[in-house]
Design an enzyme around this catalytic site. Structure first.
Site, PDB file in Angstrom:
ATOM      1  N   HIS A 121    -125.068  74.086  12.988  1.00  0.00           N
ATOM      2  CA  HIS A 121    -124.934  75.524  12.756  1.00  0.00           C
ATOM      3  C   HIS A 121    -125.796  75.867  11.529  1.00  0.00           C
ATOM      4  CE1 HIS A 121    -122.098  79.156  13.460  1.00  0.00           C
ATOM      5  NE2 HIS A 121    -123.035  79.563  12.612  1.00  0.00           N
ATOM      6  N   ASN A 293    -121.605  84.043  22.517  1.00  0.00           N
ATOM      7  CA  ASN A 293    -121.274  84.734  21.264  1.00  0.00           C
ATOM      8  C   ASN A 293    -121.711  86.174  21.435  1.00  0.00           C
ATOM      9  OD1 ASN A 293    -120.692  82.169  20.434  1.00  0.00           O
ATOM     10  ND2 ASN A 293    -122.214  82.083  18.799  1.00  0.00           N
TER      11      ASN A 293
HETATM   12  O1  IFM Z   1    -121.799  84.599  10.784  1.00  0.00           O
HETATM   13  C1  IFM Z   1    -122.520  84.510  11.975  1.00  0.00           C
HETATM   14  C2  IFM Z   1    -122.394  83.130  12.570  1.00  0.00           C
HETATM   15  O2  IFM Z   1    -122.828  82.150  11.685  1.00  0.00           O
HETATM   16  C3  IFM Z   1    -123.195  83.023  13.837  1.00  0.00           C
HETATM   17  N1  IFM Z   1    -122.917  84.102  14.751  1.00  0.00           N
HETATM   18  C4  IFM Z   1    -122.896  85.446  14.219  1.00  0.00           C
HETATM   19  C5  IFM Z   1    -122.016  85.513  12.988  1.00  0.00           C
HETATM   20  C6  IFM Z   1    -121.989  86.950  12.440  1.00  0.00           C
HETATM   21  O3  IFM Z   1    -123.263  87.357  12.084  1.00  0.00           O
END
Ligand code: IFM
Length: 447
Positions: A121, A293
């Protein structure tokens, strides 16, 4: 009362990532990541903030897992920090780093929370960036080696693995827009980076399957946005199609169809040269779970001011906005439907969804984040709608368990169900956290 009940065994979870919450950036042998370098460079992050301490989860992990248990979550998706485990990116393993994640897995299982481990990540070891980072194909072997170390240690207890979180963001925001580490502005490098990330997903999947002796599920999580044309004109519709290709199809096609739109588009061909080698696409196309996501949509119009792509984003009037994006719950349904149109054979899950709100603590110590509750209710209802329509979504993970470091935007944007006081590190479960706990308990929404 109108209730929306979810299927039995629906997985209600929460998610975080290592760099955003752990802190302890130079403790117990952790190596330097590209995010340490980036955030320590003046002007890269709002207010020059960094995640040296963040939510201090490295020291408070037990308390944080206890809070998860209090909320009743069934699963927790967290990431392992490559530089904590293999500080130089390759070679020597840092036992203390591995021990940290080992303790987390044990504690989660003790509390009957399923660990969902994500291997990357965004906190790439700086040493590997110095060798070219993701645009250098060699990194795919280093990623496989790091995966072997993590799977070798946690694989006896972890069954659900994600190789990468949001490859598109790693590649395009980090190597093309320059807003994320490593802060490069090179479209060719970004396209290469994306391909190598996807390839490393395939290599790492093989490694996990060979290393772990029990049945596993291996996935990847993608940031996906439905792309809508600003008007019904042909030009706007074509602009939306181009953006859909560059944002969604560029990751979905290789993973779900074994093809890549960068082979089709004339522009992309010029940019990419020969980065896709024989056998790569077959290697990439292996997936037990696809994590979606979803945060917002993109509304696009044709605009010749922007060379090559000829598109510009439009923010439609009259809609609700958050600190970062338009709020568009129907997009959740729309993107699930778009993914489903590939007829995937893997499982589908919403692995992130949430809203940035500048929450504050009221006089009585409560955090009344009604806006987040409204956001969640509306988005969860759209997941339910998708399931009713025959799309078998298996789970929903809220982003994020707790407030954290929002990358180049620093600490101003809060996403947590749990409030973190950055001065004292005190945790307060927000109203949304209590609300989400009730959703989990009821296995759905009671409206
Ligand atoms: O905080 C981020 C995350 O690390 C990855 N997806 C989106 C989130 C919000 O911007």
């Amino acid at each position: 009362m109108n209730t929306l009940t979810f299927p039995k065994n629906f997985i209600w979870g929460v998610a975080t990532s290592s760099y955003q919450i752990e802190g302890a950036w130079n403790e117990d042998g952790r190596g330097v990541s590209i995010w340490d370098t980036f955030s320590h460079t003046p002007g890269k992050v709002v207010n020059n903030e960094n995640a040296d301490v963040a939510a201090d989860h490295y020291h408070r992990w037990k308390e944080d897992i206890a809070l998860m248990s209090e909320l009743g979550v069934k699963a927790y998706r967290f990431s392992t920090a490559w530089p904590r485990i293999v500080p130089d990116g390759t070679g020597k393993v840092n036992k203390k780093g591995l021990d940290f994640y080992d303790r987390i897995v044990d504690e989660l299982l003790k509390r009957k929370i399923e660990p969902y481990v994500c291997l990357f990540h965004w906190d790439l070891p700086q040493v590997l960036q110095d060798k070219g980072g993701w645009p250098n194909r060699e990194i795919t072997n280093h990623f496989a080696e790091y995966t072997r170390v993590v799977a070798g240690r946690l694989g006896d207890r972890v069954t659900t693995w994600f190789t990468h979180n949001e490859p598109w963001v790693t590649a395009f925001v980090g190597y093309f827009l320059g807003e994320h580490a490593p802060g490069k502005k090179d479209i060719g490098a970004a396209v290469k980076a994306l391909h190598h990330i996807l390839l490393s997903h395939g290599l790492a999947s093989d490694v996990i399957r060979s290393e772990v002796k029990h049945p596993v599920k291996i996935g990847i999580t993608l940031n996906l946005n439905p792309v809508h044309p600003a008007t019904d004109s042909k030009k706007d519709r074509e602009a939306a199609e181009r953006v859909d290709m560059f944002m969604n199809r560029i990751v979905l096609d290789p993973l779900l169809k074994g093809t890549s739109p960068i082979q089709e588009s004339a522009i992309a061909k010029i940019l990419t040269g020969k980065i896709i080698q024989a056998g790569d696409l077959e290697k990439i196309r292996q997936l037990d779970i696809l994590g979606v996501n979803y945060y917002s949509r993109a509304v696009m119009k044709h605009d010749s001011k922007f060379p090559v792509v000829n598109v510009a984003q439009v923010q439609p009037e009259g809609n609700e906005y958050s600190g970062m994006w338009e709020i568009y719950p129907e997009g959740m349904y729309g993107i699930l439907k778009q993914v489903w149109s590939y007829q995937p054979t893997c499982e589908l899950m919403v692995t992130e969804n949430g809203v940035p709100v500048p929450d504050g603590v009221d006089f009585d110590g409560r955090v009344r984040d009604e806006r987040r509750i409204r956001y969640l209710r509306n988005h969860i209802a759209q997941v339910h709608r998708a399931i009713e329509d025959g799309i078998p979504v298996k789970g929903y993970f809220h982003w994020s368990m707790m407030d954290n470091f929002e990358w180049n935007l620093g600490y101003g944007q809060r996403f947590g169900l749990v409030y973190v006081d950055w001065k004292t590190q005190k945790r307060i479960v927000k109203d949304s956290g209590r609300w989400f706990a009730k959703v989990i308990q009821a296995n759905g929404l009671e409206e």
